[in-house]
Design a protein around this motif. Structure first.
Motif, PDB file in Angstrom:
ATOM      1  N   MET A   1      34.933  42.913  36.393  1.00 29.02           N
ATOM      2  CA  MET A   1      36.168  43.687  36.320  1.00 29.02           C
ATOM      3  C   MET A   1      36.733  43.700  34.903  1.00 29.02           C
ATOM      4  N   GLY A   2      36.375  42.679  34.096  1.00 32.19           N
ATOM      5  CA  GLY A   2      36.840  42.681  32.707  1.00 32.19           C
ATOM      6  C   GLY A   2      37.264  41.333  32.159  1.00 32.19           C
ATOM      7  N   ALA A   3      37.286  40.284  33.004  1.00 35.04           N
ATOM      8  CA  ALA A   3      37.632  38.956  32.507  1.00 35.04           C
ATOM      9  C   ALA A   3      36.629  38.520  31.449  1.00 35.04           C
TER      10      ALA A   3
ATOM     11  N   VAL B   1      43.589  39.277  39.440  1.00 35.97           N
ATOM     12  CA  VAL B   1      42.705  39.578  38.309  1.00 35.97           C
ATOM     13  C   VAL B   1      43.192  40.839  37.598  1.00 35.97           C
ATOM     14  N   GLU B   2      43.556  41.849  38.359  1.00 36.83           N
ATOM     15  CA  GLU B   2      44.028  43.104  37.770  1.00 36.83           C
ATOM     16  C   GLU B   2      45.281  42.882  36.928  1.00 36.83           C
ATOM     17  N   GLN B   3      46.245  42.152  37.462  1.00 37.52           N
ATOM     18  CA  GLN B   3      47.485  41.929  36.713  1.00 37.52           C
ATOM     19  C   GLN B   3      47.246  41.082  35.469  1.00 37.52           C
ATOM     20  N   ALA B   4      46.322  40.136  35.565  1.00 38.36           N
ATOM     21  CA  ALA B   4      45.986  39.323  34.390  1.00 38.36           C
ATOM     22  C   ALA B   4      45.340  40.182  33.313  1.00 38.36           C
ATOM     23  N   LEU B   5      44.459  41.078  33.714  1.00 34.45           N
ATOM     24  CA  LEU B   5      43.795  41.956  32.752  1.00 34.45           C
ATOM     25  C   LEU B   5      44.805  42.882  32.072  1.00 34.45           C
TER      26      LEU B   5
ATOM     27  N   GLU C   1      46.707  48.571  42.292  1.00 36.04           N
ATOM     28  CA  GLU C   1      45.341  48.625  42.813  1.00 36.04           C
ATOM     29  C   GLU C   1      44.348  48.021  41.826  1.00 36.04           C
ATOM     30  N   PRO C   2      43.519  47.073  42.294  1.00 35.33           N
ATOM     31  CA  PRO C   2      42.521  46.477  41.389  1.00 35.33           C
ATOM     32  C   PRO C   2      41.494  47.507  40.940  1.00 35.33           C
ATOM     33  N   ARG C   3      41.041  47.371  39.722  1.00 32.54           N
ATOM     34  CA  ARG C   3      40.021  48.268  39.187  1.00 32.54           C
ATOM     35  C   ARG C   3      38.650  47.938  39.767  1.00 32.54           C
ATOM     36  N   TYR C   4      37.784  48.950  39.808  1.00 33.63           N
ATOM     37  CA  TYR C   4      36.399  48.728  40.218  1.00 33.63           C
ATOM     38  C   TYR C   4      35.559  48.372  38.995  1.00 33.63           C
ATOM     39  N   PRO C   5      34.610  47.465  39.159  1.00 34.87           N
ATOM     40  CA  PRO C   5      33.725  47.158  38.030  1.00 34.87           C
ATOM     41  C   PRO C   5      32.921  48.398  37.635  1.00 34.87           C
ATOM     42  N   SER C   6      32.906  48.714  36.367  1.00 34.80           N
ATOM     43  CA  SER C   6      32.100  49.829  35.874  1.00 34.80           C
ATOM     44  C   SER C   6      30.682  49.341  35.616  1.00 34.80           C
ATOM     45  N   PHE C   7      29.764  50.280  35.415  1.00 34.30           N
ATOM     46  CA  PHE C   7      28.386  49.884  35.107  1.00 34.30           C
ATOM     47  C   PHE C   7      28.352  49.083  33.810  1.00 34.30           C
TER      48      PHE C   7
ATOM     49  N   VAL D   1      50.781  37.045  42.827  1.00 32.76           N
ATOM     50  CA  VAL D   1      51.083  38.467  42.999  1.00 32.76           C
ATOM     51  C   VAL D   1      50.646  38.933  44.387  1.00 32.76           C
ATOM     52  N   THR D   2      51.327  39.939  44.892  1.00 38.26           N
ATOM     53  CA  THR D   2      51.011  40.489  46.205  1.00 38.26           C
ATOM     54  C   THR D   2      50.059  41.679  46.071  1.00 38.26           C
ATOM     55  N   ASP D   3      49.669  42.205  47.215  1.00 38.61           N
ATOM     56  CA  ASP D   3      48.785  43.372  47.229  1.00 38.61           C
ATOM     57  C   ASP D   3      49.548  44.668  46.964  1.00 38.61           C
TER      58      ASP D   3
END
Length: 259
Positions: free
Chosen positions: A77-79, A43-47, A183-189, A177-179
């Motif tokens: 996360m932003g999707a 998800v992070e790399q796609a974003l 680092e994946p982002r944290y969902p913000s408020f 993608v590997t780990d």
């Protein structure tokens, strides 16, 4: 650029997981579920790729009603939107059937790239991305630890035990993608609140033109025949060092064929 991320809803890896005695499938009722941790990297790399190309990210999952939580986490996360394939006949599907469902669902979407995590944290097979690529007739670039997108070209660095490879492919393509990819982002408020208004499309096997006989436990090529709880760990052996501790340690290691 349109990017689809395929994610999985899995039992919490930190919980005490077991099997359902009625059909020897994973017990999903007795443990909390969540978005597979390894899929968060996808998800992070796609974003990141979408942000660079002013694109859109769609999250796709296959699973029971609770699997909507995996989609929701990715949206937080932003999707931009989600697709959830839910059907009672899917239960017990193996990797081959899962790849069929994902490929059919992707056929209803517009995409340039399809992202996956390196594997799920429950099955840990890592074969579904390649299976989906084969069904769609697309190139598969897997186990990427660094991903960059330039126009219609995706470049992936794959780190092995003894070598590093750099692979390029033209879109449309499937990428896992590997780990180590970032680092994946944290969902913000703000992201959590915005996710409540993002669209999620629900699909069934009928919507995808899939016969129930093609999926599910009865069609699975792999099944769990039996299972048993892990035996309790026995107490360790305490060796008192009275000047000969080294000798006793060497004798112990030799008795266990460690040396």
């Amino acid at each position: 650029m349109n990017i689809v991320v395929c994610v999985k809803y899995v039992p919490d890896a930190t919980a005490d997981r077991s099997f359902d005695s009625s059909d020897n499938t994973v017990d999903r009722e007795g443990v909390d579920g969540l978005l597979s941790e390894l899929d968060e990297y996808a998800v992070e790399q796609a974003l990141l790729a979408a942000e660079e190309s002013d694109g859109e990210v769609t999250v796709l999952t296959v699973g029971p009603a609770d699997a909507a939580d995996a989609v929701r986490k990715a949206l937080q996360m932003g999707a931009h939107k989600g697709v959830h394939v839910e059907d009672d006949d899917i239960a017990g599907s193996d990797a081959a059937a899962t790849s069929l469902i994902l490929a059919k669902a992707l056929g209803t979407l517009e995409y340039d790239l399809v992202f996956f995590g390196m594997s799920s944290t429950d099955g840990t097979m890592g074969v579904v991305p390649t299976m989906v690529a084969e069904r769609l007739g697309l190139p598969a670039v897997t186990y990427g630890s660094e991903i960059s997108v330039d126009g219609s070209t995706v470049t992936v660095r794959r780190d092995g035990d003894v070598a590093t490879e750099t692979i390029t492919a033209s879109a449309p393509a499937v990428v896992s993608v590997t780990d180590q990819s970032g680092e994946p982002r944290y969902p913000s408020f703000k992201g959590i609140m915005a996710a409540k208004k993002k669209p999620v499309e629900d699909l069934t096997l009928s919507d995808l033109g899939i016969d129930p006989s093609e999926v599910g436990l009865d069609a699975a090529g792999t099944k769990v025949l039996s299972f048993a709880p892990r035996p309790p760990r026995s107490a360790g052996e305490i060796v008192t060092d009275e000047g000969d501790g080294g000798v006793k340690l060497a004798a112990f290691l030799a008795s266990k064929k460690f040396v």
